[in-house]
Scaffold this active site. Structure first.
Site, short mmCIF file in Angstrom:
data_model
loop_
_atom_site.label_atom_id
_atom_site.label_comp_id
_atom_site.label_asym_id
_atom_site.label_seq_id
_atom_site.Cartn_x
_atom_site.Cartn_y
_atom_site.Cartn_z
N TYR A 22 0.83 -1.21 0.00
CA TYR A 22 0.00 0.00 0.00
C TYR A 22 0.86 1.25 0.00
CZ TYR A 22 0.92 1.01 4.96
OH TYR A 22 1.53 1.33 6.13
N LEU A 54 11.06 1.43 7.14
CA LEU A 54 10.53 1.89 5.86
C LEU A 54 11.25 3.20 5.52
CD1 LEU A 54 8.17 1.31 3.79
CD2 LEU A 54 7.09 3.29 4.86
N LYS A 87 6.56 -1.95 2.09
CA LYS A 87 5.34 -1.37 2.67
C LYS A 87 4.17 -2.33 2.48
CE LYS A 87 3.22 3.22 3.03
NZ LYS A 87 3.23 3.26 4.49
N1 PMP Z 1 7.51 3.96 8.83
C1 PMP Z 1 6.36 3.25 8.81
C2 PMP Z 1 6.32 1.91 9.44
C3 PMP Z 1 5.21 3.80 8.20
O1 PMP Z 1 4.06 3.09 8.15
C4 PMP Z 1 5.28 5.11 7.65
C5 PMP Z 1 4.05 5.75 7.05
N2 PMP Z 1 3.69 5.16 5.86
C6 PMP Z 1 6.49 5.79 7.70
C7 PMP Z 1 7.59 5.19 8.29
C8 PMP Z 1 6.62 7.17 7.10
O2 PMP Z 1 6.64 7.08 5.70
P1 PMP Z 1 6.18 8.28 4.77
O3 PMP Z 1 6.95 9.49 5.19
O4 PMP Z 1 6.49 7.83 3.41
O5 PMP Z 1 4.71 8.47 5.01
#
Ligand code: PMP
Length: 309
Positions: free
Chosen positions: A48, A218, A162
């Site tokens: 996602y 992530l 993700k």
């Molecule tokens: N780490 C995790 C585990 C997340 O779920 C998210 C949010 N999607 C992030 C970091 C932050 O990622 P982003 O800045 O791309 O939203």
């Protein structure tokens, strides 16, 4: 705390203003249906993205679609559409919804098939995109910072993908909320990894530090943007491991995510960070971040909401 948890964790009381695109068709949430045999539902076999929409424009959508492609490749799922097609559909979804401050959510699963673990043959992925009004961030979070609680990182060894398998994240943030905190941070082998839906930064002797983007976290889109902004502002930056003791002793801590943007952390477990207020480095980086958003002319936090207590 009860009221606030309700405000930020369940949207059941908020009417559905939004729109869905499911496998080629636009529809209301109420009309959107996925098979009980969908592998997302059965196995968490999917990926996602969440994209923030400002003033009707999806922000950093190219980076999100790129990451979606990387996640798809990592789980051996062939995306049924090109990156450009994802962007076009997202833009049309936003336009049709009429929403200006919104979130686009994209989920792709390995499709619907009788429940057997191996990949099904000849089955098309399920692709769903939704647009909804943005989840409001309590004004207290923006003005006074947030409190975080740490938990052992019990997730798998590919947190760089993700995937929709978010049970450890769900459990940790729920337990953090019950303990009066606003977000949970994971700690693996004594090292801070990330939040349940955010990346973490510290300011250590004036340097802006975040854990390296390896398999343990992530690689957040916001994390990347904030690192660039920090360098642009003349701060030293480093991507290195952060022991829990360094987190608690940091002069500043903040988290980043697409929806939360940048939020100062003023307490980690029982340790007060700095003087217990959002710090100067956070303020500077967040100001610059806001100034780069589509259609941004308003003061930071202007669309955050008052707490209901
Ligand atoms: N780490 C995790 C585990 C997340 O779920 C998210 C949010 N999607 C992030 C970091 C932050 O990622 P982003 O800045 O791309 O939203």
């Amino acid at each position: 705390m009860k009221n606030e948890a309700k405000l930020t964790s369940t949207r059941a009381d908020v009417p559905d203003r939004g729109l869905v695109w499911l496998n080629g068709q636009f529809m209301d949430f109420a009309a959107a249906r996925v098979s009980v045999e969908d592998r997302g539902f059965q196995f968490g076999d999917g990926i996602y993205e969440t994209i923030r929409v400002y003033d009707g424009t999806p922000f950093a959508i190219e980076q999100h679609i790129e990451r979606l492609s990387r996640s798809a490749a990592a789980i051996e799922l062939e995306l049924p559409m090109s990156g450009e097609e994802f962007v076009t559909i997202a833009q049309e979804l936003i336009a049709r919804s009429g929403l200006k401050e919104a979130e686009v959510y994209i989920q792709v699963t390995r499709g619907a098939a009788p429940r057997l673990h191996p990949f099904p043959i000849g089955v098309s992925p399920t692709v769903v995109m939704t647009v909804r009004p943005v989840r409001p961030i309590p004004r207290r979070f923006r003005e006074r910072g947030i409190v975080v609680k740490t938990f052992p990182d019990e997730r798998w060894a590919r947190c760089d993908i993700k995937t929709i398998c978010l049970l450890p994240n769900v459990l940790a943030v729920e337990r953090a909320r019950r303990a009066g905190a606003d977000e949970a941070l994971f700690v693996r082998d004594g090292l801070v990894t990330e939040g349940t839906s955010s990346n973490v930064f510290i300011v250590h002797r004036g340097e802006v530090v975040t854990p390296p983007a390896d398999h343990r976290i992530l690689a957040g889109v916001t994390r990347g943007l904030v690192l660039e902004i920090a360098r642009g502002c003349g701060y030293q930056t480093d991507e290195r491991e952060i022991p829990l003791s360094d987190l608690k002793a940091a002069s500043e801590v903040f988290i980043t995510s697409t929806v939360k943007e940048v939020l100062a952390v003023v307490r980690v477990d029982d340790a007060v960070i700095g003087n217990g207020e959002p710090g100067d480095v956070f303020r500077r980086l967040y100001d610059v971040y806001r100034s780069q958003l589509p259609g941004r002319r308003r003061a930071p936090g202007s669309e955050s909401v008052e707490e209901s207590r």
